[in-house]
Scaffold this motif. Structure first.
Motif, mmCIF file in Angstrom:
data_model
loop_
_atom_site.group_PDB
_atom_site.id
_atom_site.type_symbol
_atom_site.label_atom_id
_atom_site.label_comp_id
_atom_site.label_asym_id
_atom_site.label_seq_id
_atom_site.Cartn_x
_atom_site.Cartn_y
_atom_site.Cartn_z
ATOM 1 N N ARG A 138 -36.229 82.412 26.811
ATOM 2 C CA ARG A 138 -37.132 82.454 25.655
ATOM 3 C C ARG A 138 -36.372 82.145 24.370
ATOM 4 O O ARG A 138 -35.421 82.848 24.019
ATOM 5 C CB ARG A 138 -37.784 83.857 25.557
ATOM 6 N N ASN A 194 -38.825 94.758 21.507
ATOM 7 C CA ASN A 194 -38.975 93.410 22.052
ATOM 8 C C ASN A 194 -39.188 92.460 20.870
ATOM 9 O O ASN A 194 -40.074 92.709 20.066
ATOM 10 C CB ASN A 194 -40.188 93.357 22.985
ATOM 11 N N PRO A 195 -38.337 91.449 20.686
ATOM 12 C CA PRO A 195 -37.505 90.792 21.697
ATOM 13 C C PRO A 195 -36.004 91.064 21.631
ATOM 14 O O PRO A 195 -35.236 90.359 22.287
ATOM 15 C CB PRO A 195 -37.750 89.310 21.382
ATOM 16 N N ASN A 254 -39.737 88.697 30.939
ATOM 17 C CA ASN A 254 -39.357 90.095 31.175
ATOM 18 C C ASN A 254 -40.145 90.726 32.319
ATOM 19 O O ASN A 254 -40.536 91.897 32.262
ATOM 20 C CB ASN A 254 -39.509 90.923 29.893
ATOM 21 N N ARG A 300 -33.580 84.934 24.360
ATOM 22 C CA ARG A 300 -33.847 86.164 25.106
ATOM 23 C C ARG A 300 -33.860 85.823 26.590
ATOM 24 O O ARG A 300 -34.637 84.975 27.024
ATOM 25 C CB ARG A 300 -35.197 86.760 24.694
ATOM 26 N N THR A 342 -34.260 87.305 30.395
ATOM 27 C CA THR A 342 -34.681 88.393 31.271
ATOM 28 C C THR A 342 -33.622 88.655 32.335
ATOM 29 O O THR A 342 -33.018 87.715 32.868
ATOM 30 C CB THR A 342 -36.008 88.033 31.971
ATOM 31 N N MET A 346 -30.839 89.755 24.314
ATOM 32 C CA MET A 346 -30.938 88.753 23.268
ATOM 33 C C MET A 346 -29.528 88.246 23.003
ATOM 34 O O MET A 346 -28.664 89.015 22.567
ATOM 35 C CB MET A 346 -31.546 89.344 22.001
#
Length: 369
Positions: A333, A164-165, A39, A345, A347, A309
Motif C-alpha cells: 500500500r 492505521n496506517p 492487512n 504499508r 501487511t 509502515m
C-alpha cells in the motif's frame, strides 16, 4: 446533453470527499499479485467460522436478526461487556460513519490525527462537519497537539489505536489523559480494529467507556478473526450512544451468515492466539530485516498491528519501490493521498510471503547504495 442546470447536483461537502481507495490485489496491467496491501489475516479464519457460515446458507430466504442479538450476547460474554450496550454494523466502517452522523453536522468540527484512517475524513465530510487534522508525533497520536485544537465546536474526535496506517500505539494512560481533556459534549471514538493484536487487549478502554458517557469503542471481525469478506463490526458504549446509532444504522445490516460466523470465531480462542503469535513473529522478523536496510534509507515505524509502515529516506523513493515490488509480484500500500508518499504499508503475510517481499525490496534498493 444535459447541462448542470437541469440535472441533480451533489452537495458541495459531498463533492469534497475523496472516495475510499481499498488495497489493490492486481498490478496496474491487471496481473494478480501476492496481496500485502489490505492487512488481511494470512492464516484465513477459524475453521469453525467457515463451517458456521456454510451451514447458515440454508436460510437465505429469511432476513437476519436485525439486532444481531446472539452475536451481541456472544461479544458481551467474550469481552466481559453489557450486551445491550453493543451495536453491530457492516464492518466498523459503518459504525464510524454513524458516530459522525449522530453527533456532528454543519457548523461542527470533527478532529482526527494526521496519518489516521482515511474513513474518518469521509465520515466527517458526509455530515457536512468541518474537518480538523491534528499534528502527529512520530506518526502517531500527539495528545497535547490534539487537545490544543479542541474548542466549543468540537463534537467528535477519532483516534485509531493501534493506528492505521502507521501501526503506532498510544498507551492506556495517554488515552485516559486525552479523554479527561475533552468536554463532556465531545464524543471520543476509539477505533480498535487492531486491538486483538495487543498482548493486553483493551480492558482499560472498555472500562473507560463503561464509566463515561462520551466514549465509543469500535472493533471489527475483519482483521485477526479473518472475516473481512463478511463485513462485521461492533461498537460498545453507554446506552444513549448505542440508542443513537440504532436509530440511524441500516436495518438488517449484518447478514445471518456473518452473525453465525462471528459467533463461531469468538469461540475459537486458539485460532486468535495462533494468529496473534504468528503475526508477532513475522512483524518482528520483518522489522529486523528493514533495520538491516537502514543504510539504504529504509526505516520501519514501530508497529503494534499486523503491518509495518516502511519509510524511504534514501536514494530509492517509495513510489519506485512500490512499482518495483509490483514487477516482482507483490502489491503493498502506497498512500500519497494521506501524506505518506514516502512510505509503504506492508501487511505481515505468511513466512514465504514475508521473505519474498523483503528479498524483492532488497533487490530494489541495494543497487542504489
Amino acid at each position: 446533453m444535459a447541462t448542470r442546470m437541469n440535472q441533480p447536483e451533489a452537495k458541495p461537502w459531498i463533492n469534497a470527499i475523496h472516495a475510499y481507495t481499498p488495497g489493490k490485489a492486481k498490478s496496474d496491467d491487471g496481473r494478480v499479485l501476492i496481496k500485502l496491501s489490505a492487512n488481511e489475516n494470512p492464516l484465513g479464519c477459524s475453521p469453525d467460522a467457515t463451517a458456521a457460515l456454510v451451514a447458515t446458507q440454508t436460510s437465505l430466504a429469511r432476513y437476519p436478526d436485525p439486532a444481531s442479538t446472539a452475536l451481541r450476547e456472544a461479544l458481551g460474554g467474550h469481552y466481559g461487556l453489557e450486551s445491550d450496550q453493543i451495536v453491530c454494523g457492516t464492518g466498523s466502517d459503518e459504525l464510524l460513519n454513524l458516530a459522525a452522523m449522530g453527533y456532528a453536522g454543519a457548523g461542527d468540527e470533527i478532529i482526527y490525527v494526521r496519518y489516521g484512517f482515511s474513513v474518518y475524513d469521509i465520515a466527517a465530510r458526509k455530515c457536512a462537519a468541518t474537518v480538523v487534522v491534528a499534528p502527529d508525533k512520530d506518526y502517531g497520536t500527539d495528545v497535547d497537539a490534539l487537545l490544543a485544537l479542541v474548542n466549543d465546536k468540537t463534537r467528535v474526535v477519532f483516534v485509531a489505536n493501534p493506528n492505521n496506517p502507521t501501526g503506532t500505539y498510544a498507551t492506556d494512560d495517554e488515552i485516559a489523559r486525552l479523554h479527561a481533556g475533552l468536554p463532556a459534549q465531545c464524543l471520543l471514538v476509539l477505533d480498535q480494529a487492531y486491538g486483538e493484536y495487543l498482548d493486553n487487549d483493551g480492558p482499560a478502554s472498555f472500562d473507560l467507556a463503561r464509566r463515561h458517557g462520551n466514549i465509543l469503542i469500535t472493533r471489527t471481525f475483519s482483521k485477526i478473526y479473518g472475516l473481512a469478506a463478511e463485513r462485521i463490526g461492533w461498537a460498545y458504549g453507554q446506552p444513549h450512544l448505542i440508542e443513537t446509532m440504532n436509530r440511524i444504522r441500516a436495518p438488517f445490516n449484518v447478514t445471518a451468515a456473518g452473525q453465525a460466523a462471528a459467533i463461531a470465531a469468538l469461540g475459537d480462542a486458539e485460532f486468535v492466539s495462533k494468529s496473534r503469535e504468528y503475526n508477532r513473529i513475522g512483524r518482528e522478523w520483518m522489522a529486523g530485516e528493514i533495520a538491516g536496510l537502514s543504510n539504504h534509507g529504509l526505516k520501519a515505524v514501530p508497529s503494534w498491528a499486523n503491518f509495518l509502515m516502511v519509510m524511504f529516506e534514501g536514494a530509492v523513493s517509495a513510489e519506485t519501490a512500490y512499482k518495483g515490488l509490483m514487477d516482482a509480484g507483490y502489491i503493498v500500500r502506497w498512500l500519497p493521498g494521506q501524506g505518506l508518499g514516502n512510505g509503504l504499508r506492508i501487511t505481515i503475510g505468511t513466512e514465504d510471503e514475508n521473505r519474498g517481499v523483503v528479498d524483492a525490496l532488497r533487490m530494489i534498493v541495494e543497487p542504489h547504495s
